[in-house]
Design an enzyme around this catalytic site. Structure first.
Site, PDB file in Angstrom:
ATOM      1  N   HIS C  55      33.720  63.015  11.146  1.00  0.00           N
ATOM      2  CA  HIS C  55      33.223  64.353  11.350  1.00  0.00           C
ATOM      3  C   HIS C  55      33.174  64.939   9.748  1.00  0.00           C
ATOM      4  O   HIS C  55      32.159  65.818   9.485  1.00  0.00           O
ATOM      5  CB  HIS C  55      34.111  65.228  12.077  1.00  0.00           C
ATOM      6  N   HIS C 104      29.427  72.203  17.897  1.00  0.00           N
ATOM      7  CA  HIS C 104      30.864  72.308  18.512  1.00  0.00           C
ATOM      8  C   HIS C 104      31.022  71.737  19.829  1.00  0.00           C
ATOM      9  O   HIS C 104      31.523  72.455  20.437  1.00  0.00           O
ATOM     10  CB  HIS C 104      31.174  73.942  18.311  1.00  0.00           C
TER      11      HIS C 104
END
Ligand SMILES: Nc1ncnc2c1ncn2[C@@H]1O[C@H](COP(=O)(O)OP(=O)(O)O)[C@@H](O)[C@H]1O
Ligand SMILES: [Mg+2]
Lengths: 90, 226, 749, 90
Positions: C55, C104
């Site tokens: 990430h 998200h």
């Protein structure tokens, strides 16, 4: 008819912006001495029929799967006696 | 000389810039007011703008109502100063008991944003004199806690005294009792409503209508001729 | 509990550390030891593990993303390129615009409301950190099948979260996407975009320079949010007296963020910061290491000064915490006092937690003892880089051979009509107003266009009427059939949407949502999509300003469709010239621009009528897209067109239906020569739009198209209160409206 | 530190769509026999110092003027004993 109360509160480690906002406002309103405020939800359920073990178990399950999001919330289930000044049991 | 219209910024107020713009477009002198200041900077009228002051935490308007600026506003409003509460501002006015009743979560439980039709039920208030009695206008509506409630007696009283200032038409967007969109106090200087006239003052933006400008021209006329 | 200090680490080289539990590979752990010349402390291990995660480090995608820079088109518009919190584009008159999309996805599946809400919060802080005032948000969303029970849990929560956060911040939501497909069942996609505006001179960067400058952490208190993983460290390296479980879910406080925005903008106005960084994923670890890495010197941080919400947090946990609504600023010493005053004005907590040093190391202390001593670049910018193997999947040929053009077509006019009704009522094509009505699109008073228009448009200067438009698009079905073309089609569609509103496309941002990079087939999809997007941007002349990659979107072995979401930003000099989509003037002529071919691969028709996915997606012709855009922009500027709507999913009939419903007017259509009614209505050929031309402008408009070589064919007229296709069928607007608008409330309300 | 709980519920005559939505969802989730659901708020206040008459009086006033809007809401104030299975007093 009996009343069962389910209280749902954010887990202690989870941010509670509402409770914080209330707490911060208190001194401005002249209320001191409150160290912390947490705000949660209270559900009052009117139950048909007897609130026996089986009924409570079902309500417990309902709280766990639906009324509370257990990822971020804890809950308690209490049977409310008839009187207002009632004892509470978990 | 023109009139000075103050717009209060609380923490979390969102539509203050829009209200200032609307006041300016109507020809008034817009003045920013700050929630921590009791001083109203000699404004002639006050707008409590929309938004989520204090995040709408506890209840919409409940925390703002206790701010220093409100102390002065409550006092002055009682003495006759014109005050307009839009959306969150309306919620603050009910919490401050300058207007009766209360605002609750929409009956469908969702935030709602739409172009809303209203009827002006009282064109005699400080903020509505530029409208015709019974005029239909269309302005944006956007709220989470827009359901107006009051007990039956209060509602009857409001109706009897012509204090229901605006009513929703075609569709009741939030479950407000008797389709009430806005009300006024007895004197007609304090007005609150859920829809947003300040978002309907320019032909191009928003819904492209200017039906909301009348609120600001009404008050301006009143103040300048006074 | 012994503190794992740098000294202690040097003295105890053989202590076993939970690097594996923290997601590090053996060679990565070895490399950390090599960099430091000793074993890392617990705090250092925590920092490296999270900063070297997929990430934060982009370790699988980096080698492919490089192309966005290498193939970047010449453009004077780009003021800040890839690598900062968000890219910045020059839109003229001294204004600069910054925008970015982010995902998200995983958090929104676990806790839809908070996951989506904090997604909005995070992207808004990115934009704020560039020096800009956020002015609008958008939300490209993907969910599982519309009628799946879990969609009823996830979707309302996500929508309420996006609305709850964005509405409370006072940011108009001006567009997005909602797509249903069972491939997203266990992996909904929640992407969020924010646009911000500033003057050129207000651009801020995330860097810490100037020895002696102070490091200020401000915003919310730090709690145990989002550090589930790191707690392993607290319990394994140390005794387990601390709280055992930390929440992986972060909870947002939009009110706090609103204060943070106003406070930060006031601080910018008074020119009080040198460098600034928002706190997002990896929290303080990320902010401190990135600021120090991008700056000239080192940094020293006293971690015990951080304001905590939970006094039991360990230093590792504080470093990792993803508590929301925090920022970190670098401030010259003589400006600190004023900085803190402004924070106080806005009820924002601020603390000086350290300073920029002469050295080159990032040093972190806990009650006077050193727990971190690292070269910041090795944490923030020099993480591992993987050349993951990739290979065209074995099933790709069979998928492409399963030609959608061979599916049975409607045999009668009545069947054609029924399929039209089925299409406009299908969840993907149906009206999304049940969702978008939960978003404030009016706040700030500058919204020119918002959903369901082709692009969202906001005015940025009230005097000059300068505006910007943004659209986002992505079609996972196309990308599954051909990821290279699919990415270009997403780009083309988004570009076309901006142009259809009358704005000139300038630059793009993207969010690349894919499955596991450890699967060579997924990696191939990723490689193809990035190559397609980079080539496409080069051809269209729209540089990539930034974006986001979300990998591991899969359930077991099954990955989601490759889903590159592309956001295009355009500028319009005068928003009064914008082109809306509504057909509202009776008698105006309808023209179809572009070329219609028999193209049904991946189409909405093939999905809705046949539940089919196969064949090839529509052809891409970016030169044609450019030409179409030029015509749409010129037509709008010169008053030749009154309405325009681009053609995409569902083809012409979908576009005409939407424009008619929006304007409350019907249309009479004639099937042009050389086309059959079915292809005319349902084909999804790219590079097309339908426009409404006032009769007085017809000649001028067709002359322009003729001279420029853009096919333009008159297909009908705005008229009546039905959509009629001559010789085939007529459907009353009221019936179309019912079909189009009842679906989503029926599924969700 | 002692905990005082303030429960705030909508007055019975006020429509409670949140409670209704919960109630309507229950049968779908397989929970029968709940005749009515009301949803309210629960505030947990951590009080510095002793919770004596004076403190309770102050909290009562705080509830009346701030935590509840008595136009639409009723409230109760209870001291929570240390144990979870606590007795409650109004
Ligand atoms: N989640 C969302 N949030 C805001 N707007 C949305 C959302 N989903 C769809 N919209 C809006 O609805 C309209 C129609 O969506 P879509 O069919 O995807 O448009 P297009 O085909 O032009 O990409 C667009 O204006 C889009 O911005
Ligand atoms: Mg479009």
């Amino acid at each position: 008819m009996a009343r069962v109360v389910v209280d749902v509160m954010l887990k202690p480690e989870i941010l509670d912006p509402q409770g914080q906002a209330v707490q911060r406002a208190l001194p401005r309103l002249g209320f001191d001495g409150i160290a912390d405020v947490r705000q949660g939800k209270r559900f009052e359920l009117e139950v048909d029929g007897p609130v026996d073990e089986a009924a409570l178990a079902r309500i417990h399950e309902m709280a766990e799967t639906f009324l509370a999001n257990t990822v971020i919330e804890d809950f308690t289930v209490k049977v409310e006696e008839t009187s207002e000044v009632a004892g509470a049991s978990k | 000389m023109t009139a000075r219209i103050g717009v209060v910024t609380f923490p979390g107020t969102l539509d203050d810039q829009d209200a200032l713009r609307a006041a300016r477009l109507a020809g008034a002198e817009p003045v920013s007011l700050w929630h921590r200041d009791k001083d109203l900077k000699q404004v002639d009228a006050v707008v409590l703008a929309g938004g989520f002051s204090y995040g709408d935490y506890l209840r919409a308007g409940a925390i703002s109502r206790f701010s220093p600026v409100m102390e002065t506003i409550i006092e002055q409003a009682k003495a006759g100063m014109p005050v307009l509460g839009i959306c969150n501002g309306f919620q603050i006015l009910t919490e401050a008991h300058l207007l009766p009743g209360a605002m609750l979560r929409n009956n469908h439980l969702h935030f709602i944003c739409r172009d809303q039709k209203l009827r002006v039920e009282n064109a005699g208030t400080a903020w509505t004199s530029d409208y015709e009695q019974g005029q239909e206008i269309q302005v944006p509506l956007k709220n989470m806690d827009g359901r107006y409630v009051a007990d039956e007696r209060t509602l009857d009283e409001l109706e009897a005294e012509g204090r229901v200032a605006f009513r929703y038409l075609d569709m009741n967007p939030n479950g407000s009792l008797r389709d009430i969109a806005g009300i006024t106090n007895e004197a007609g200087n304090v007005v609150g409503l859920m829809p947003h006239p300040e978002h309907a003052v320019e032909p191009l933006v928003g819904t492209g209508r200017t039906d909301g400008l009348g609120f600001f021209t009404s008050i301006l006329k009143k103040l300048v001729t006074a | 509990m012994t503190l794992d200090t740098v000294k202690h680490a040097a003295e105890t080289p053989d202590v076993s550390q939970p690097w594996k539990e923290l997601g590090l590979k053996e060679d990565e752990y070895a490399r950390i030891r090599e960099i430091l010349g000793r074993r890392p402390t617990g705090a250092e291990l925590a920092m490296y593990s999270v900063m070297w995660s997929e990430h934060c480090s982009y370790k699988s995608s980096k080698v492919h993303l490089k192309q966005f820079g290498e193939k970047a088109p010449e453009s004077d518009a780009l003021l800040v390129g890839i690598g900062e919190n968000a890219g910045v584009v020059d839109v003229g008159q001294g204004y600069a615009v910054t925008f970015k999309v982010e995902s998200h996805n995983h958090p929104s599946y676990i806790e839809p409301y908070q996951g989506a809400a904090t997604g909005v919060g995070g992207i808004v802080r990115d934009i704020l950190a560039m020096g800009a005032r956020p002015v609008a948000v958008m939300d490209p969303l993907r969910f599982g099948a519309a009628d799946h029970p879990d969609t009823k849990r996830v979707l309302p929560g996500v929508v309420a979260g996006i609305g709850g956060y964005g509405n409370c911040l006072g940011l108009p939501n001006i567009g997005g996407e909602v797509v249903f497909d069972s491939c997203y069942q266990g992996n909904p996609l929640v992407n969020a975009l924010c646009v911000g505006v500033m003057k050129h001179e207000d651009i801020h960067l995330a860097k810490a320079s100037g020895a002696g400058n102070k490091v200020i952490l401000y915003g919310a208190r730090t709690g145990g949010d989002g550090i589930g993983g790191v707690s392993v460290l607290a319990s394994e390296t140390f005794d387990s007296t601390g709280p055992s479980r930390r929440p992986a879910v972060q909870v947002g406080d939009p009110f706090q963020e609103k204060l943070l925005i106003e406070c930060t903008l006031e601080i910018f106005r008074e020119n009080l910061v040198d460098g600034i960084q928002d706190l997002g994923g990896a929290g303080l670890s990320c902010a401190t290491s990135e600021l120090a890495s991008a700056g000239s010197g080192g940094m020293r941080v006293e971690l015990d000064r951080v304001h905590l919400r939970d006094a039991t947090l360990s230093p590792e946990e504080i470093l990792m915490s993803e508590s929301q609504e925090r920022m970190c600023a670098i401030v010259e010493p003589d400006k600190v006092e004023r900085f803190l005053e402004i924070c106080e004005k806005w009820d924002v907590i601020a603390t000086v937690i350290g300073e920029v040093t002469e050295g080159s190391q990032l040093e972190i202390f806990w009650h006077g003892e050193q727990i971190v001593d690292v070269p910041p670049r090795t944490v923030a910018h020099e993480g591992p880089v993987y050349h993951r193997p990739y290979e065209r999947p074995s099933w790709q040929d069979a998928l492409q051979a399963d030609d959608a053009n061979k599916l049975p077509r409607p045999a009668t006019s009545d069947e054609l009509k029924q399929q039209v009704l089925k299409l406009v009522a299908s969840p993907n094509q149906a009206s999304k107003s049940w969702i978008t009505d939960q978003y404030d699109r009016f706040v700030q008073g500058n919204t020119i266009l918002a959903q369901p228009e082709d692009s969202g448009m906001v005015r940025i200067d009230e005097e000059s009427n300068l505006g910007v438009a943004v659209a986002t698009d992505g079609n996972g079905r196309y990308a599954k059939l051909d990821p290279y073309a699919g990415a270009q089609l997403a780009l083309a569609e988004s570009y076309r949407n901006v142009a259809a509103s009358g704005a000139k496309p300038l630059a793009i941002s993207n969010c690349l949502n894919f499955g596991s990079p450890e699967d060579p087939a997924v990696m191939w999809q990723f490689a193809e999509a990035t190559r397609g997007l980079a080539d496409g941007c080069l051809e269209l002349g729209t540089p990539v300003t930034g974006g986001n990659v979300s990998l591991y979107n899969q359930t077991g072995e099954t990955a989601i469709h490759p889903t590159p979401v592309v956001a295009v930003l355009g500028v319009i000099d005068d928003v009064t010239r914008r082109t809306p989509m509504a057909f509202s003037e009776e008698g105006q002529l309808l023209y179809l621009l572009g070329e219609t071919r028999e193209e049904f691969g991946g189409s909405a028709w093939s999905q809705v009528v046949h539940d089919h996915l196969g064949g090839l997606p529509p052809q891409v012709d970016l030169e044609r897209e450019k030409l179409l855009a030029e015509i749409l922009i010129a037509g709008s500027r010169d008053g030749m067109i009154d309405a325009a709507h681009d053609l995409s999913d569902g083809g012409l009939i979908q576009a005409v239906t939407e424009s008619c419903l929006r304007g409350g007017r019907g249309a009479r259509l004639v099937v042009p020569d050389g086309l059959d009614a079915f292809t005319f209505l349902f084909s999804e050929s790219a590079g097309r739009a339908v426009v409404a031309v006032p009769r007085s402008e017809e000649l001028r408009f067709t002359d322009m198209c003729g001279a420029r070589g853009l096919p333009a064919v008159r297909i009908g007229v705005i008229d009546g209160d039905a959509v009629e296709v001559q010789g085939e069928f007529s459907i009353a607007l009221s019936e179309l409206r019912e079909a189009h608008e009842a679906t989503i409330p029926g599924l969700l309300a």
